[in-house]
Design an enzyme around this catalytic site. Structure first.
Site, PDB file in Angstrom:
ATOM      1  CB  THR A 112      -0.920   0.038   1.235  1.00 18.47           C
ATOM      2  OG1 THR A 112      -0.105  -0.091   2.407  1.00 18.47           O
ATOM      3  CG2 THR A 112      -1.922  -1.085   1.205  1.00 18.47           C
ATOM      4  CB  SER A 137       1.735   7.387  11.776  1.00 19.26           C
ATOM      5  OG  SER A 137       2.408   8.622  11.864  1.00 19.26           O
ATOM      6  CE  LYS A 138       2.169   2.803   4.764  1.00 18.88           C
ATOM      7  NZ  LYS A 138       1.453   2.543   3.527  1.00 18.88           N
ATOM      8  CB  SER A 139       3.208  11.003   7.828  1.00 21.18           C
ATOM      9  OG  SER A 139       2.597  10.999   9.108  1.00 21.18           O
ATOM     10  CD  GLU A 140       5.403  10.401  13.640  1.00 19.88           C
ATOM     11  OE1 GLU A 140       5.522  11.542  14.095  1.00 19.88           O
ATOM     12  OE2 GLU A 140       4.298   9.855  13.448  1.00 19.88           O
TER      13      GLU A 140
END
Length: 451
Positions: A12, A219-222
């Site tokens: 994803t 989280s992914k954006s970290e």
RNA sequence: GACCCUAUCGUCUAGCGGUUAGGACAUCGGCCUUUCACGCCGGUAACCCGGGUUCGAAUCCCGGUAGGGUCGCCA
């Protein structure tokens, strides 16, 4: 029975650092036991899956050196794969799932409702035997108590994660499921599915999660969450592997810098922790520096070149030997390849661009005589060996009646345009006569022109 | 709300009934030095709280608290 483990990512987006560690732990265990590491792509969520994401996962694993014994050879779900248990894309295994679903339906262990198929879940607590967490008795939550059954096939006909995950693990002969602790409570459902199929569940090993520095879920954006940051950020895969292996696993003593083959040798499920670990970019960067300092010359050049080229277009067309020597004298200063340009860029500039900021206001008329003397001294030097350069600068200092430092510092500033960098003698030697004299004259002009 | 997991310096961790609670990153001093680093030396800094068990608990048990996870026709 030989060990068979798997990494089953859902494509994803970029590979998450937590996913990379799960893959690493599985790979490590397989290699330690002489077992098989399987890569399976869980691409059942067509809306969110993309071919690009599959390719990124493949590239990330390859970059880390986590080779799989079975699994896809490319991002093409219909392409060839490695191993006898394929296809390794869930989107191509529907015929297999159908058989299992019918078995459940025929045995009345599953039923249709609202167009979906639901599994009759046990209302009693399920005991999970976990290699890391121990015995866990999982009771129903209040919401589950109202309706313990869960959907295994959506109303549009697509089977869901819990079902396909179990079926694939059965079909692929997986002996140990090593995955994130976020799956621990879901394992009760999986165990009942194994029971329904009359198959003994594999060994479970739920590893602790990686948290943000502030303790919340990563989280992914970290920062630091995506493997792309390391692949594109000047990191060495050996360092990332080493760091990740120590996040939630310990060899049992104080050893930290461990080559991958030694980690493989010492790796064991018993060394895995039970508590979550916070991600510390600082320590990763430090460890990366340790690896860069010991890397061979070719690795150093290969790692730095993209950053050098981006900073100074044309840098990569300098002679190989020159690039290697220039980077060698700077390697101790950097912890990531991305930091190299700030120390080495002058090696790849035909003309230095001086600035007040870079020179810290140290290039003033007061140092004009020193720079002039350095220029004249070097111009007359018989050669540019490190020894000759050193002797020349010493002589300049002696002639001026000042300490060597009073010559070195302005010389560095004038020749490189920077306050910090490699040894003055070495950099002059590598830069060569023509370039050094050009830079010195440019510095004189810059000072005289009022800056 | 319910269920599950976890708890040693700021962070990663060693410890598995008796230790001056060790190491690493970070941080703060000092040395080295032509700069910046590296390196070396040294300092600050932790057993979440409360009950037990025991001659003795960071270690075992219970409770509390805190953090994390899960309870989807996401994976």
């Amino acid at each position: 029975m030989s060990v068979r483990v798997r990494f089953a990512p859902s494509p994803t987006g970029a590979l998450h650092i937590g996913g990379a560690r799960t893959a690493l732990f599985n790979w490590l265990y397989a290699r330690h036991c002489g077992g098989v590491f399987v890569l399976r792509i869980e691409d059942t969520d067509e809306a969110r899956n993309t071919p690009e994401a599959i390719q990124i996962i493949l590239d990330s694993l390859k970059w880390l050196g986590l080779d799989w014994d079975e699994g896809p050879l490319s991002s093409d779900p219909d392409g060839p794969g490695l191993g006898e248990h394929g296809p390794y894309f869930q989107s191509r295994r529907d015929h297999i799932y159908r058989k299992y679903i019918h078995r459940l339906l025929d045995a009345k262990m599953a039923y249709a409702k609202d167009g979906a198929i639901r599994f009759r879940m046990d209302r009693n607590p399920v005991t999970i035997h976990d290699r890391i967490v121990g015995e866990v008795e999982r009771k129903l939550t209040d919401r589950e108590a109202l309706d313990p059954d869960f959907v295994i096939v959506r109303s549009d006909g697509r089977p869901v994660f819990h079902l396909v995950n179990v079926i694939d693990d059965i079909e692929m002969g997986i002996t140990h499921v090593i995955r994130g602790e976020d799956h621990l409570t879901n394992t009760a459902r999986h165990i009942r599915l194994y029971d329904a199929f009359g198959v003994k569940p594999p060994e479970f090993a739920h590893i602790p999660l990686i948290l943000n520095p502030n303790g919340s879920k990563m989280s992914k954006s970290e920062e630091g969450a995506s493997m792309n940051e390391y692949m594109d950020g000047g990191f060495l895969p050996e360092a990332v592997n080493n760091f990740l292996s120590l996040l939630g696993w310990s060899p049992g003593n104080d050893d930290e810098i461990l080559p991958v083959d030694e980690i493989v040798r010492r790796y064991d499920l018993d060394g895995i922790h039970r508590s979550n670990a916070r991600f510390d970019m600082n320590k990763l960067v430090w460890m990366n520096g340790e690896y860069i300092h010991k890397a061979d010359a070719a690795t150093l050049v290969r790692g730095c070149l993209p950053f050098l080229e981006a900073d100074q277009p044309g840098a990569s067309s300098y002679p190989e030997e020159y690039i290697a020597k220039a980077l060698e004298v700077c390697r101790e200063k950097v912890k990531t390849f991305a930091e190299m340009p700030q120390f080495a860029r002058f090696f790849f500039m035909k003309r230095i661009s001086f600035s007040e900021e870079e020179t810290g206001g140290q290039l003033t008329p007061a140092v004009l005589p020193v720079i002039k003397a350095v220029h004249d001294g070097l111009e007359k030097a018989p050669d540019f060996s490190v020894e000759t350069v050193a002797a020349t600068l010493s002589q300049v200092a002696a002639d001026l009646g000042v300490k060597p430092g009073k010559v070195m510092s302005p010389a560095r500033l004038a020749i490189t345009g920077q306050k910090a960098g490699p040894g003055v003698h070495e950099l002059i030697h590598i830069l060569g006569r023509e370039q050094v004299l050009t830079n010195l004259r440019d510095a004189l002009d810059w000072i005289q022109s009022g800056q």
